[in-house]
Design an enzyme around this catalytic site. Structure first.
Site, PDB file in Angstrom:
ATOM      1  N   LYS A   1       3.244 103.710  15.318  1.00 36.73           N
ATOM      2  CA  LYS A   1       3.608 103.003  16.539  1.00 36.73           C
ATOM      3  C   LYS A   1       2.397 102.223  17.025  1.00 36.73           C
ATOM      4  CE  LYS A   1       6.534 103.269  19.299  1.00 36.73           C
ATOM      5  NZ  LYS A   1       6.986 104.395  20.130  1.00 36.73           N
ATOM      6  N   HIS A   2       2.587 100.941  17.262  1.00 36.04           N
ATOM      7  CA  HIS A   2       1.541 100.087  17.826  1.00 36.04           C
ATOM      8  C   HIS A   2       0.214 100.210  17.076  1.00 36.04           C
ATOM      9  CE1 HIS A   2       4.121  98.722  21.020  1.00 36.04           C
ATOM     10  NE2 HIS A   2       4.452  99.974  21.288  1.00 36.04           N
TER      11      HIS A   2
ATOM     12  N   ASN B   1     -11.809 104.415  19.190  1.00 34.15           N
ATOM     13  CA  ASN B   1     -12.249 105.712  18.715  1.00 34.15           C
ATOM     14  C   ASN B   1     -11.044 106.614  18.423  1.00 34.15           C
ATOM     15  OD1 ASN B   1     -15.081 105.312  18.946  1.00 34.15           O
ATOM     16  ND2 ASN B   1     -15.055 105.914  21.104  1.00 34.15           N
TER      17      ASN B   1
END
Length: 391
Positions: free
Chosen positions: A67-68, A230
């Site tokens: 997702k994304h 990160n």
């Protein structure tokens, strides 16, 4: 295959025109059904690389739920317990190895996986297609599809479901480019091979990492290689169970991933497993209700006049003390980080989610403090010496 594919629009509807194309040669994909968009294809290409590397590293069929441009879950085909089959909603289905891998990948963080893009390392079979067919998803990429699987997927979403076939032999150029603000960036592709050779430097007193934990550390590191940085990944039993992506602070990555790992484990608590659901409640509604039930906002689904929408009788609260006692039984979790831990607070947080094994680059000026915190909890930690930033 063509060398260009026109897209409906870019990241947003106002970003037109949009396309993908090859400067040389043909595209390595064939769209068998649907009309994938810009973000769909970003997810497809990142997730395909992830599952391809998982398969090469472990020898097991692999799957990812994206997702994304970050994975919500990633897993390999490790046999599941009856408990996991139930909380992943596949206890009524026949499971091939590939279907098992996708059920694990999808089940890690079901809320984040809602509307996912799927990657499969192997030919999509009928069993895997049937799982995909019953979940809300945008599309799938795989090296091939059996006729039965393709027929199932082509009928999903009233015939608009995105089905992409990729050439497994495709290898991109060793130098890659990206345009940002009219400026072209160039770098060598991250072709770093992730395997057990990265787990040899052990600065902790405990230097024992069993084979299953090594596998899980490899899964975590390969997952991080394709997660927006990160990032931190918790893994157990052949799958990611918590991924913290795109945070500016390392401790926030660790907390986010740890909270997701806790939710994964709390879903297996007997009180959650035995919630008295009303008939025909949708899986998405069940997922959302469980998420609230095990949170501090449980009253949002247990208040009088509300609980009747979900349950046949009002469930008991899962207390903070019960949750902590249950989480204290979670052990043997592996944790990977895409860059070094600057402080021991990350280890303290990891310990609360049952982490026993860690792989991280090392190289912080506070390595001694991080190592000391690991020794405090008898954790085994490997310094990989490699960073895995991805943007």
């Amino acid at each position: 295959m063509a060398n260009e594919l026109e897209l409906k629009y870019g990241c947003n509807p106002n970003q037109k025109p949009a396309r993908i194309f090859m400067k040389e040669g043909e595209l390595p994909i064939e769209v068998l059904n649907g009309r994938p968009g810009y973000i769909n294809l970003l997810d497809a290409f990142n997730s395909w690389q992830l599952v391809k590397e998982l398969k090469e590293a472990t020898g097991l069929p692999a799957a990812a739920s994206f997702k994304h441009v970050s994975p919500a879950g990633a897993a390999v085909a490790v046999e599941m317990s009856d408990t996991l089959k139930k909380i992943y909603f596949v206890d009524d289905m026949k499971l091939s190895p590939l279907a098992t891998a996708y059920a694990r990948a999808r089940g890690a963080d079901r809320m984040s996986s809602y509307g996912d893009f799927i990657a499969l390392s192997d030919t999509c079979d009928e069993e895997t297609a049937r799982i995909i067919n019953r979940e809300v998803s945008d599309g799938v990429i795989a090296p091939d599809y059996t006729p039965e699987a393709l027929e199932i997927l082509k009928n999903k979403r009233k015939g608009t479901y995105n089905v992409i076939k990729i050439d497994p032999a495709y290898r991109p150029a060793p130098i890659e480019h990206k345009d940002v603000f009219g400026v072209t960036f160039e770098q060598g592709r991250n072709e770093l091979k992730i395997d057990e050779s990265l787990l040899k430097e052990m600065p902790t007193q405990n230097k024992e990492i069993p084979a299953d934990a090594k596998r899980d550390l490899i899964i975590a590191l390969i997952t991080l290689k394709y997660t927006q940085s990160n990032s931190v990944c918790y893994a157990k039993d052949g799958q990611a169970i918590g991924i913290g992506a795109g945070q500016q602070s390392r401790i926030h990555c660790t907390r986010l991933a740890g909270n997701k790992a806790d939710i994964w484990y709390l879903r297996q608590h007997p009180k959650v497993m035995n919630l008295p659901w009303i008939e025909k409640i949708r899986r998405a509604d069940r997922d959302n209700t469980i998420d609230v039930y095990i949170s501090e906002d449980y009253d949002d689904v247990l208040a009088d006049g509300v609980w009747q929408q979900f349950f046949t009788e009002k469930p008991e609260v899962l207390t903070r003390e019960e949750k902590r006692a249950w989480l204290d039984t979670m052990t043997g979790v592996a944790l990977g980080s895409d860059a070094f831990f600057p402080f021991g607070d990350n280890i303290e947080r990891a310990h609360k989610s049952g982490v026993s094994y860690i792989a991280q680059p090392g190289g912080s000026v506070r390595d001694d403090h991080v190592i000391g915190t690991c020794d405090k909890y008898n954790m085994a930690m490997a310094f990989t010496g490699i960073r895995l930033f991805h943007h």
